[in-house]
Design an enzyme around this catalytic site. Structure first.
Site, PDB file in Angstrom:
ATOM      1  N   GLU A  41      75.962 -28.810  29.061  1.00 48.00           N
ATOM      2  CA  GLU A  41      76.281 -28.790  27.631  1.00 48.00           C
ATOM      3  C   GLU A  41      77.706 -29.269  27.372  1.00 48.00           C
ATOM      4  OE1 GLU A  41      76.230 -24.814  25.975  1.00 48.00           O
ATOM      5  OE2 GLU A  41      76.072 -25.588  23.931  1.00 48.00           O
TER       6      GLU A  41
ATOM      7  N   ASP B 265      81.886 -25.066  23.205  1.00 49.19           N
ATOM      8  CA  ASP B 265      80.698 -24.486  23.824  1.00 49.19           C
ATOM      9  C   ASP B 265      80.247 -25.488  24.882  1.00 49.19           C
ATOM     10  OD1 ASP B 265      78.236 -23.429  24.462  1.00 49.19           O
ATOM     11  OD2 ASP B 265      77.409 -23.539  22.435  1.00 49.19           O
TER      12      ASP B 265
HETATM   13 CO   LIG Z   1      75.451 -23.884  22.910  1.00 52.52          CO
END
Ligand SMILES: [Co+2]
Length: 454
Positions: A435, A240
């Site tokens: 991220e 992710d």
């Molecule tokens: Co995330």
């Protein structure tokens, strides 16, 4: 045997580990062989180290890495020589533009690049050399290799996306470019490997959970701040990772603030570290930035009701949240945990609320015991279960399966499926996101999704 001896002879003169101080004629054959063996082993080890430190780089330089792994895995020098010759003849496969070649075809030995690794600190420094932890690290190799394959797909797809996405493209074209790339490179195949969740491409004051639904006509503008958040999984190991795309340099400082904040969270993460302390470190860095947009000087605020999260097999959100403000959470990170460290910076209030049409959905992790009465809803639920399980999906993913979405709302009402509407700050504000996914291994931390781009 002669060839082997010659090869070993060459090695011993190349290596730093030779018994140079002892005149060669004074050594017995046995001693000589021992020394050569030692040198060969040392070289194999150094090749492995080289391979690991080269992790996260673009492909093209991995031929040496592959050889390193083969050697480390115990291939004899004689066979290594043969392989080298073969490799030289066979031209290395290169990725196409747009990307279509599976990464498994680019890494012929199916060993994928190691991410950015770092040793644990202070009270956990012992882990680096502990025999038991090192054995555990080796045992986990296949699991990490799956995650690294997903990470390599993420890097290659996103690097293509970064050089290709331009103002004037529709949000649908942007998502399809990323999703097609992912499907091709990871060889999407049910729960074996594939897209891990909907492609987020949230714009401006929308911080997260926007992906176009069918009929969406939104076109990317020069002045937009677009968060590209997409996921890849191999055997349920999810990568992710997200970045922010802008074209107007007026946003450069905003992006720098959020990138710095995310890297701070990544740096602070470790075994026994308290989640609240990570939030505090992220907040301090984020708030140290001021940006000038539209003639106004603004402090960058972390969006306090968004957070990072741990990741479990096929479950994008585990039980731990990684705050991006100091919320005092004493929960600790633990050995074996996978974390998505993500931070959001905003020029608005630094709080988001739900707004606009929903695109993101996921099956509830714990499905209610009540049965689904509507046949149409039951059929849709079966499809969701079969195609996605607990992996989040969006309306477009149902469209391409030819699925009728009319019953989606009733599945949400009964608690079998959760909707995740877009999350927005105040209109006119700008939000950015970075991220990374990391794993807290037994002996070291590995930032799996690290690349040359971010
Ligand atoms: Co995330």
């Amino acid at each position: 045997m002669k060839e082997l001896a010659q090869e070993l002879q060459e090695k011993s003169t190349l290596s730093e580990n030779t018994l140079e101080s002892v005149p060669e004629q004074d050594l017995t054959i046995d001693q000589k062989m021992q020394a050569m063996k030692k040198n060969a082993l040392a070289e194999a080890e150094s090749l492995t180290r080289n391979m690991e430190s080269g992790g996260g780089k673009d492909d093209g330089s991995d031929e040496e890495k592959e050889d390193g792994v083969e050697e480390a895995a115990g291939t004899t020098l004689a066979t290594k020589k043969k392989k080298k010759k073969k490799n030289n003849k066979k031209k290395k496969k290169k990725q196409t533009e747009p990307p279509t070649i599976p990464v498994s075809a680019l890494f012929a030995n199916k060993i994928y690049p190691v991410g950015e690794v770092s040793d644990y600190k202070d009270d956990n420094l012992w882990r680096t050399t502990d025999e038991e932890k090192r054995a555990l690290e080796k045992q986990n190799f296949d699991q990490y290799n799956d995650a690294r394959r997903a990470a390599e797909v993420h890097r290659q797809v996103r690097q293509y996306a970064r050089r290709t996405i331009k103002p004037g493209m529709t949000m649908t074209e942007i998502c399809e470019l990323i999703e097609n790339g992912t499907r091709n490179l990871v060889e999407a195949n049910g729960f074996e490997s594939g897209i891990a969740f909907p492609t987020g491409c949230s714009l401006n004051h929308v911080a997260a959970h926007y992906s176009p639904n069918a009929g969406d006509k939104i076109v990317l503008q020069y002045g937009d701040v677009c968060k590209i958040d997409f996921g890849v999984h191999v055997k349920g190991r999810i990568i992710d990772s997200a970045f922010t795309l802008t074209f107007d340099p007026v946003y450069d400082d905003l992006l720098a603030a959020v990138k710095d904040a995310t890297n701070t969270g990544v740096r602070e993460a470790g075994i026994d570290v308290r989640l609240g302390d990570i939030g505090a470190a992220i907040q301090e860095v984020m708030e140290s930035y001021e940006v000038e947009i539209g003639g106004k000087v603004l402090q960058v605020k972390p969006i306090r009701n968004l957070s990072g999260h741990d990741i479990e097999l096929y479950k994008i959100h585990g039980k731990k949240a990684v705050p991006i403000v100091n919320n005092g959470d004493p929960t600790k990170m633990e050995e074996g945990d996978y974390f998505a460290i993500e931070t959001f910076g905003s020029t608005g209030r630094g709080i988001v609320r739900q707004d606009m049409e929903t695109s993101h959905y996921s099956r509830a992790y714990d499905v209610p015991k009540t049965s689904i009465r509507l046949p149409r809803a039951r059929a849709l639920f079966d499809t969701i279960n079969r195609e996605f399980g607990t992996l989040p999906f969006c309306r477009r993913y149902l469209d391409r399966l030819g699925e009728d979405k009319l019953a989606l709302q009733s599945l949400c009402d009964s608690g079998h499926v959760d909707g995740h509407p877009p999350l927005v700050d105040v209109k006119g504000s700008f939000t950015a996101q970075y991220e990374h996914t990391l794993v807290l291994g037994p002996t070291r931390k590995e930032v799996l999704s690290r690349g040359e781009d971010y």
